[in-house]
Scaffold this motif. Structure first.
Motif, PDB file in Angstrom:
ATOM      1  N   GLY A  61     -84.800  21.151 -36.132  1.00 46.83           N
ATOM      2  CA  GLY A  61     -84.718  20.975 -37.576  1.00 46.83           C
ATOM      3  C   GLY A  61     -83.975  22.063 -38.317  1.00 46.83           C
ATOM      4  N   ALA A  62     -83.464  23.069 -37.605  1.00 49.99           N
ATOM      5  CA  ALA A  62     -82.710  24.145 -38.255  1.00 49.99           C
ATOM      6  C   ALA A  62     -81.328  23.633 -38.675  1.00 49.99           C
ATOM      7  CB  ALA A  62     -82.564  25.327 -37.304  1.00 49.99           C
ATOM      8  N   PRO A  63     -80.695  24.292 -39.618  1.00 52.63           N
ATOM      9  CA  PRO A  63     -79.333  23.877 -40.004  1.00 52.63           C
ATOM     10  C   PRO A  63     -78.376  23.991 -38.821  1.00 52.63           C
ATOM     11  CG  PRO A  63     -80.279  25.362 -41.641  1.00 52.63           C
ATOM     12  CD  PRO A  63     -81.203  25.389 -40.456  1.00 52.63           C
ATOM     13  N   THR A  64     -77.372  23.120 -38.806  1.00 51.73           N
ATOM     14  CA  THR A  64     -76.299  23.207 -37.827  1.00 51.73           C
ATOM     15  C   THR A  64     -75.008  23.598 -38.533  1.00 51.73           C
ATOM     16  OG1 THR A  64     -75.826  20.841 -38.061  1.00 51.73           O
ATOM     17  CG2 THR A  64     -77.329  21.506 -36.282  1.00 51.73           C
ATOM     18  N   GLU A  65     -74.044  24.113 -37.775  1.00 50.16           N
ATOM     19  CA  GLU A  65     -72.754  24.481 -38.335  1.00 50.16           C
ATOM     20  C   GLU A  65     -71.645  23.950 -37.438  1.00 50.16           C
ATOM     21  OE1 GLU A  65     -72.853  28.698 -38.532  1.00 50.16           O
ATOM     22  OE2 GLU A  65     -72.759  28.988 -36.348  1.00 50.16           O
ATOM     23  N   PRO A  66     -70.499  23.598 -38.015  1.00 49.39           N
ATOM     24  CA  PRO A  66     -69.409  23.043 -37.210  1.00 49.39           C
ATOM     25  C   PRO A  66     -68.797  24.088 -36.297  1.00 49.39           C
ATOM     26  CG  PRO A  66     -68.701  23.369 -39.480  1.00 49.39           C
ATOM     27  CD  PRO A  66     -70.172  23.648 -39.450  1.00 49.39           C
ATOM     28  N   ALA A  67     -68.296  23.642 -35.153  1.00 54.09           N
ATOM     29  CA  ALA A  67     -67.622  24.505 -34.191  1.00 54.09           C
ATOM     30  C   ALA A  67     -66.612  23.666 -33.422  1.00 54.09           C
ATOM     31  CB  ALA A  67     -68.635  25.154 -33.243  1.00 54.09           C
TER      32      ALA A  67
END
Length: 314
Positions: free
Chosen positions: A151-157
């Motif tokens: 449930g933590a935020p994700t970031e693009p990679a």
């Protein structure tokens, strides 16, 4: 039956447009480097619209060089063209809806912001690939801001081709929902068309449904036909496939032959269905009783494959 090929020719979105150069995505500085290179071609995606210009009667995407601020937006590395120019999409907010024209366009006459549904059938292979890929990726990013594990935020990679959890580092990749779509004919070569529940009067199409876990594509064709109209089918044959980024699907087209003609409709999915001869279908289209899907979709091409020619040609 006419001269149409067995597989569907010139299907929108189905042609290769550029080298995706996936081996470059793992470079953590890829987007920063490309957006600092003047020869990089940038596509602005405004919600679900891009800027289109008219060029010799054709629709062309308006691409530009990188600008200050691009690196602060969601960037998507799309690939490299035949001239070794890298292409990157940058995702912006949708335009205000009150600026939209009655025809759904924006901006100057002959161009402006357009959706893929509006211009997709008129784009060349490279432009179609750029638009469909960037739209599908942007739709996926928009729907997956949080990690499905914790449930933590994700970031693009990886140049926009994955999202990474900011808490435990798990990687999550874009999904493609596979759907089968099929022209079903009977022993007399009549075509089955159906109106979906909630569709307007007169709007008919071929049958379609999503692939389920553990299924092969032909098995999914048979199951969907059985569930929606109560028919068993045989002779399931592949005809073509089409990326469909509304939001993130792949439509895989087939033809199949029904073993009967008596229909048992699935009320929650199908409002009505009926068999058509070619003469009946053409007459219903001509007098307005039957509304067909646009030329952008594989459903239209499946119908025309059975018909033997394009609907607007003899």
């Amino acid at each position: 039956m006419g001269s149409f090929a067995k597989t569907l020719p010139n299907l929108p979105f189905a042609q290769p447009g550029l080298d995706r150069s996936a081996e470059l995505r793992s470079d953590p500085g890829l987007l920063a480097d490309l957006l600092a290179t003047p020869t990089t071609r940038v596509l602005e995606l405004h919600g679900d619209r891009v800027e289109v210009r008219e060029e010799e009667g054709l629709a062309r995407l308006s691409l530009r060089a990188p600008q200050a601020g691009d690196i602060d937006r969601l960037g998507l590395f799309l690939g490299v063209d035949d001239h070794d120019a890298a292409h990157v999409a940058v995702v912006l907010d949708p335009p205000p809806e009150d600026h939209e024209r009655p025809d759904g366009s924006h901006g100057v006459e002959g161009g402006g912001l357009r959706t893929l549904r509006q211009v997709g059938a008129h784009l060349e292979a490279l432009d179609a690939t750029l638009f469909t890929t960037s739209l599908a990726l942007a739709n996926w990013h928009r729907a997956h801001p949080f990690c499905p594990r914790c449930g933590a935020p994700t970031e693009p990679a990886h140049g926009g081709w994955l999202r990474r959890c900011t808490a435990e580092g798990s990687e999550h990749y874009p999904r493609t929902d596979v759907a089968v779509i099929m022209s079903v004919v009977d022993q007399d070569d009549r075509l089955l068309l159906a109106r979906g529940a909630g569709w307007g009067e007169g709007r008919f199409s071929v049958l379609a449904g999503f692939l389920e876990p553990g299924e092969s594509l032909p098995v999914a064709v048979a199951r969907e036909v059985r569930e929606e109209v109560g028919l068993e089918v045989t002779d399931v044959e592949y005809l073509g496939d089409q990326p469909w980024p509304f939001p993130t699907s792949l439509m895989v087209g087939f033809t199949a032959r029904a073993l009967g003609v008596d229909l048992a409709l699935q009320d929650s999915e199908i409002a009505e269905a009926r068999w058509f001869t070619r003469e009946e279908l053409l007459a219903a289209v001509e007098d307005g009783r039957l509304a067909m899907s646009g030329r952008l979709s594989i459903s239209r091409r499946l119908l025309e494959h059975w018909l033997g020619h394009e609907l607007d040609r003899p």
